[in-house]
Design a protein around this motif. Structure first.
Motif, PDB file in Angstrom:
ATOM      1  N   UNK A 150       0.845  -1.194   0.000  1.00  0.00           N
ATOM      2  CA  UNK A 150       0.000   0.000   0.000  1.00  0.00           C
ATOM      3  C   UNK A 150       0.878   1.242   0.000  1.00  0.00           C
ATOM      4  N   UNK A 151       0.601   2.152  -0.918  1.00  0.00           N
ATOM      5  CA  UNK A 151       1.243   3.461  -0.959  1.00  0.00           C
ATOM      6  C   UNK A 151       0.193   4.494  -0.573  1.00  0.00           C
ATOM      7  N   UNK A 152       0.441   5.208   0.521  1.00  0.00           N
ATOM      8  CA  UNK A 152      -0.549   6.142   1.057  1.00  0.00           C
ATOM      9  C   UNK A 152       0.053   7.525   1.227  1.00  0.00           C
ATOM     10  N   UNK A 153      -0.818   8.524   1.144  1.00  0.00           N
ATOM     11  CA  UNK A 153      -0.398   9.901   1.365  1.00  0.00           C
ATOM     12  C   UNK A 153      -1.511  10.700   1.998  1.00  0.00           C
ATOM     13  N   UNK A 154      -1.153  11.667   2.827  1.00  0.00           N
ATOM     14  CA  UNK A 154      -2.144  12.527   3.467  1.00  0.00           C
ATOM     15  C   UNK A 154      -1.580  13.931   3.624  1.00  0.00           C
ATOM     16  N   UNK A 155      -2.471  14.917   3.569  1.00  0.00           N
ATOM     17  CA  UNK A 155      -2.087  16.313   3.685  1.00  0.00           C
ATOM     18  C   UNK A 155      -3.196  17.078   4.395  1.00  0.00           C
ATOM     19  N   UNK A 156      -2.846  17.732   5.492  1.00  0.00           N
ATOM     20  CA  UNK A 156      -3.781  18.607   6.191  1.00  0.00           C
ATOM     21  C   UNK A 156      -3.689  19.997   5.576  1.00  0.00           C
ATOM     22  N   UNK A 157      -4.816  20.509   5.094  1.00  0.00           N
ATOM     23  CA  UNK A 157      -4.837  21.818   4.441  1.00  0.00           C
ATOM     24  C   UNK A 157      -4.951  22.952   5.449  1.00  0.00           C
ATOM     25  N   UNK A 158      -5.323  22.649   6.665  1.00  0.00           N
ATOM     26  CA  UNK A 158      -5.445  23.657   7.709  1.00  0.00           C
ATOM     27  C   UNK A 158      -4.737  23.169   8.962  1.00  0.00           C
TER      28      UNK A 158
ATOM     29  N   UNK B  36      -9.917  19.065  10.001  1.00  0.00           N
ATOM     30  CA  UNK B  36     -11.218  19.320   9.393  1.00  0.00           C
ATOM     31  C   UNK B  36     -11.127  19.399   7.874  1.00  0.00           C
ATOM     32  N   UNK B  37     -10.002  19.827   7.367  1.00  0.00           N
ATOM     33  CA  UNK B  37      -9.802  19.935   5.920  1.00  0.00           C
ATOM     34  C   UNK B  37      -8.529  19.190   5.544  1.00  0.00           C
ATOM     35  N   UNK B  38      -8.679  18.088   4.840  1.00  0.00           N
ATOM     36  CA  UNK B  38      -7.525  17.254   4.513  1.00  0.00           C
ATOM     37  C   UNK B  38      -7.741  16.540   3.188  1.00  0.00           C
ATOM     38  N   UNK B  39      -6.645  16.054   2.628  1.00  0.00           N
ATOM     39  CA  UNK B  39      -6.666  15.274   1.399  1.00  0.00           C
ATOM     40  C   UNK B  39      -5.885  13.991   1.649  1.00  0.00           C
ATOM     41  N   UNK B  40      -6.482  12.853   1.336  1.00  0.00           N
ATOM     42  CA  UNK B  40      -5.820  11.564   1.516  1.00  0.00           C
ATOM     43  C   UNK B  40      -6.006  10.717   0.264  1.00  0.00           C
ATOM     44  N   UNK B  41      -5.082   9.802   0.048  1.00  0.00           N
ATOM     45  CA  UNK B  41      -5.185   8.895  -1.087  1.00  0.00           C
ATOM     46  C   UNK B  41      -4.290   7.689  -0.883  1.00  0.00           C
ATOM     47  N   UNK B  42      -4.609   6.601  -1.568  1.00  0.00           N
ATOM     48  CA  UNK B  42      -3.806   5.385  -1.436  1.00  0.00           C
ATOM     49  C   UNK B  42      -3.918   4.539  -2.692  1.00  0.00           C
TER      50      UNK B  42
END
Length: 205
Positions: free
Chosen positions: A172-180, A184-190
């Motif tokens: 599994x290749x995963x990534x996450x980013x908190x925009x704030x 409450x505001x984030x972007x995730x993907x795998x």
């Protein structure tokens, strides 16, 4: 033929948290999930000095098991975690043996305090004797008679030579980013890859 996930193939030492969603949450987050979704969150070690842990078990009928973990930050914002598990058991009844081992690894990079990228993999080799239970009647004898199914010496396995083994690899290749500043505001993907081979055979007596 196999087409399922056996939870024994997923060592709990590789997980930090488990989330269970039901109802509409499972349908939304799980794409094709019909009624329930289980989300396993990877273990997140963050240690400058090497971290190690070992557990060992031993019990009756030649049961032996061990699990070892090693983790360390080898560069700033980079962590490598390795683990291995092995289990072996002769079984209480004939053809109820178990042989299982697994190797797992996780590489994580935190480009910033709000972002994380990780690559995890898990390989499992698990074999067992599928005796199908034991019978009260000794069918191998010309004078079939009643047996005690609770006596491990005389209990007659239904499938005395049926064995199975599963080889499974998950990555599994995963990534996450908190925009704030909060979640409450984030972007995730795998991106997920899984491959398994199920060998179910009747060996010659």
């Amino acid at each position: 033929a196999f087409n399922s996930t056996n939870l024994t193939h997923l060592p709990p030492e590789f997980m930090e948290n488990v989330e269970i969603y039901v109802g509409s949450d499972a349908v939304i987050y799980g794409d094709n999930a019909s009624g329930a979704l289980i989300n396993f969150q990877e273990m997140r070690y963050n240690t400058k000095k090497p971290y190690t842990r070992l557990w060992f078990q031993q019990a009756a009928f030649e049961y032996v098991a061990a699990d070892a973990i090693f983790s360390q930050n080898f560069e700033k914002n980079w962590n490598l975690t390795l683990g291995v598990r092995a289990m072996a058991h002769d079984g209480n009844y004939n053809n109820s043996w178990l042989e299982s081992w697994n190797v797992r690894a996780n590489l994580r990079w935190n480009p910033s305090d709000r972002s994380s990228i990780s690559f995890s993999q898990n390989f499992v080799n698990q074999g067992s004797g599928s005796n199908g239970g034991v019978s009260e009647v000794d069918l191998s004898s010309s004078t079939a008679g009643e047996l005690d199914i609770f006596d491990r010496l005389t209990a007659n396995p239904i499938f005395a030579n049926m064995n199975e083994r599963v080889f499974r690899y998950d990555a599994t290749l995963s990534g996450s980013l908190f925009l704030a500043g909060d979640s409450a505001s984030s972007v995730t993907g795998s991106v997920y890859f899984s491959n398994f081979m199920w060998d179910d055979r009747l060996d010659e007596p």
